[in-house]
Design a protein around this motif. Sequence first.
Motif, PDB file in Angstrom:
ATOM      1  N   PRO A   1       0.715  -1.277   0.133  1.00  9.44           N
ATOM      2  CA  PRO A   1      -0.072   0.040   0.050  1.00  9.44           C
ATOM      3  C   PRO A   1       0.725   1.254  -0.060  1.00  9.44           C
ATOM      4  N   LEU A   2       0.085   2.279  -0.545  1.00  7.05           N
ATOM      5  CA  LEU A   2       1.104   3.604  -0.471  1.00  7.05           C
ATOM      6  C   LEU A   2       0.238   4.459   0.657  1.00  7.05           C
ATOM      7  N   SER A   3       0.915   5.137   1.443  1.00 11.25           N
ATOM      8  CA  SER A   3       0.627   6.271   2.211  1.00 11.25           C
ATOM      9  C   SER A   3       1.387   7.449   2.134  1.00 11.25           C
ATOM     10  N   VAL A   4       0.692   8.496   1.922  1.00 10.42           N
ATOM     11  CA  VAL A   4       1.217   9.936   1.369  1.00 10.42           C
ATOM     12  C   VAL A   4       0.750  10.971   2.179  1.00 10.42           C
ATOM     13  N   PRO A   5       1.423  12.171   2.555  1.00 12.81           N
ATOM     14  CA  PRO A   5       0.711  13.297   3.138  1.00 12.81           C
ATOM     15  C   PRO A   5      -0.457  14.046   2.099  1.00 12.81           C
ATOM     16  N   GLU A   6      -1.268  14.591   2.525  1.00 13.83           N
ATOM     17  CA  GLU A   6      -2.161  15.486   1.678  1.00 13.83           C
ATOM     18  C   GLU A   6      -1.359  16.564   0.889  1.00 13.83           C
ATOM     19  N   GLY A   7      -1.642  16.701  -0.197  1.00 13.99           N
ATOM     20  CA  GLY A   7      -0.951  17.403  -1.378  1.00 13.99           C
ATOM     21  C   GLY A   7       0.183  16.881  -1.872  1.00 13.99           C
ATOM     22  N   ALA A   8       0.651  15.601  -1.729  1.00 16.13           N
ATOM     23  CA  ALA A   8       1.523  14.949  -2.467  1.00 16.13           C
ATOM     24  C   ALA A   8       1.068  14.786  -3.668  1.00 16.13           C
ATOM     25  N   ILE A   9       1.999  14.243  -4.657  1.00 10.12           N
ATOM     26  CA  ILE A   9       1.768  13.724  -5.988  1.00 10.12           C
ATOM     27  C   ILE A   9       1.812  12.276  -5.830  1.00 10.12           C
ATOM     28  N   VAL A  10       0.924  11.389  -6.185  1.00 12.38           N
ATOM     29  CA  VAL A  10       0.777  10.076  -6.276  1.00 12.38           C
ATOM     30  C   VAL A  10       0.973   9.522  -7.772  1.00 12.38           C
ATOM     31  N   SER A  11       1.913   8.503  -7.674  1.00 21.28           N
ATOM     32  CA  SER A  11       2.021   7.625  -9.031  1.00 21.28           C
ATOM     33  C   SER A  11       1.751   6.083  -8.730  1.00 21.28           C
ATOM     34  N   LEU A  12       0.861   5.876  -9.468  1.00 16.66           N
ATOM     35  CA  LEU A  12       0.294   4.581  -9.661  1.00 16.66           C
ATOM     36  C   LEU A  12       0.752   3.520 -11.004  1.00 16.66           C
ATOM     37  N   ASN A  13       0.970   2.513 -10.872  1.00 15.81           N
ATOM     38  CA  ASN A  13       1.672   2.117 -11.971  1.00 15.81           C
ATOM     39  C   ASN A  13       1.351   0.436 -12.479  1.00 15.81           C
ATOM     40  N   CYS A  14       1.076   0.222 -13.646  1.00 15.25           N
ATOM     41  CA  CYS A  14       0.808  -0.998 -14.039  1.00 15.25           C
ATOM     42  C   CYS A  14       1.890  -1.382 -15.355  1.00 15.25           C
ATOM     43  N   THR A  15       2.144  -2.656 -15.424  1.00 14.89           N
ATOM     44  CA  THR A  15       2.743  -3.328 -16.668  1.00 14.89           C
ATOM     45  C   THR A  15       1.940  -4.398 -17.234  1.00 14.89           C
ATOM     46  N   TYR A  16       2.086  -4.609 -18.411  1.00 15.94           N
ATOM     47  CA  TYR A  16       1.353  -5.645 -18.926  1.00 15.94           C
ATOM     48  C   TYR A  16       2.105  -6.511 -20.098  1.00 15.94           C
ATOM     49  N   SER A  17       1.653  -7.755 -20.378  1.00 18.65           N
ATOM     50  CA  SER A  17       2.432  -8.566 -21.218  1.00 18.65           C
ATOM     51  C   SER A  17       2.033  -8.487 -22.687  1.00 18.65           C
ATOM     52  N   ASN A  18       0.467  -8.436 -22.627  1.00 19.21           N
ATOM     53  CA  ASN A  18      -0.277  -8.656 -23.994  1.00 19.21           C
ATOM     54  C   ASN A  18      -0.303  -7.636 -24.923  1.00 19.21           C
ATOM     55  N   SER A  19       0.307  -7.797 -25.982  1.00 18.46           N
ATOM     56  CA  SER A  19       0.373  -6.537 -26.950  1.00 18.46           C
ATOM     57  C   SER A  19      -0.890  -6.071 -27.508  1.00 18.46           C
ATOM     58  N   ALA A  20      -1.926  -6.997 -27.305  1.00 18.29           N
ATOM     59  CA  ALA A  20      -3.078  -6.951 -27.916  1.00 18.29           C
ATOM     60  C   ALA A  20      -4.036  -5.901 -27.301  1.00 18.29           C
ATOM     61  N   PHE A  21      -3.578  -5.689 -26.166  1.00 21.17           N
ATOM     62  CA  PHE A  21      -4.508  -4.672 -25.121  1.00 21.17           C
ATOM     63  C   PHE A  21      -4.349  -3.120 -25.976  1.00 21.17           C
ATOM     64  N   GLN A  22      -5.543  -2.799 -26.290  1.00 22.65           N
ATOM     65  CA  GLN A  22      -5.962  -1.483 -26.817  1.00 22.65           C
ATOM     66  C   GLN A  22      -6.215  -0.249 -25.994  1.00 22.65           C
ATOM     67  N   TYR A  23      -7.186  -0.679 -24.956  1.00 24.93           N
ATOM     68  CA  TYR A  23      -7.944   0.121 -24.017  1.00 24.93           C
ATOM     69  C   TYR A  23      -7.339   0.043 -22.831  1.00 24.93           C
ATOM     70  N   PHE A  24      -7.200   1.195 -22.083  1.00 25.29           N
ATOM     71  CA  PHE A  24      -6.457   1.126 -20.886  1.00 25.29           C
ATOM     72  C   PHE A  24      -7.721   1.909 -19.892  1.00 25.29           C
ATOM     73  N   MET A  25      -7.876   1.529 -18.691  1.00 29.74           N
ATOM     74  CA  MET A  25      -8.519   2.137 -17.564  1.00 29.74           C
ATOM     75  C   MET A  25      -8.146   2.148 -16.210  1.00 29.74           C
ATOM     76  N   TRP A  26      -8.675   3.151 -15.577  1.00 30.37           N
ATOM     77  CA  TRP A  26      -8.258   3.110 -14.101  1.00 30.37           C
ATOM     78  C   TRP A  26      -9.602   3.347 -13.422  1.00 30.37           C
ATOM     79  N   TYR A  27      -9.721   2.484 -12.590  1.00 28.68           N
ATOM     80  CA  TYR A  27     -10.829   2.476 -11.592  1.00 28.68           C
ATOM     81  C   TYR A  27     -10.473   2.978 -10.256  1.00 28.68           C
TER      82      TYR A  27
END
Lengths: 116, 111
Positions: B10-36
């Motif tokens: 998990p990530l814990s940051v102070p208010e006002g910080a910049i947050v970076s969330l990341n994913c990697t993938y292996s399937n070249s067929a992926f065309q659409y990318f979503m964040w929920y």
Amino acid sequence: GAVVSQHPSWVICKSGTSVKIECRSLDFQATTMFWYRQFPKQSLMLMATSNEGSKATYEQGVEKDKFLINHASLTLSTLTVTSAHPEDSSFYICSAISPRGSEKLFFGSGTQLSVL
Amino acid sequence: QKEVEQDPGPLSVPEGAIVSLNCTYSNSAFQYFMWYRQYSRKGPELLMYTYSSGNKEDGRFTAQVDKSSKYISLFIRDSQPSDSATYLCAMTGQRAGKSTFGDGTTLTVKP
């Protein structure tokens, strides 16, 4: 965005009984809906794809006789957990594809099932 | 190996910080990318949706896709306590709706 309503939000039942969960698209027609299961601190596990007017497509390892899915109209899909057992206790979530036919999914609010 | 790997947190940051969330993938067929975003005991809520490589900005949120590296990111600027939730990346190819999800990263923004 599109609204998907899921009921009930939580249910407690005795072992051996059946439980029905409803998923409705409120302001659009959804030809395809999806049902997921989610364990605590884990991601969504796709159980089945529900298509209006036809049989659901189940993912590998999901018992179709245990988890009955009916998509009788363009706005309603139901998941019935038959003869529920404690190991079926989980958070169940439905989703529907965006009415514009894109890849966006809109989710219901989920149902917490607890089987005693 | 999973098709989609998400930084576990998990990530814990102070208010006002910049947050970076990341994913990697292996399937070249992926065309659409979503964040929920998913609050505890609630269904996921679509935050960002992108197609192909590039950046997309929506208020304090920026989604970045690098298809050559098979890497996607979500940046949250000026993070708020109300941003505290689990963030799921998801992606799909041609088959509409059958997305592959990451395992989620739980973020806590402390006041």
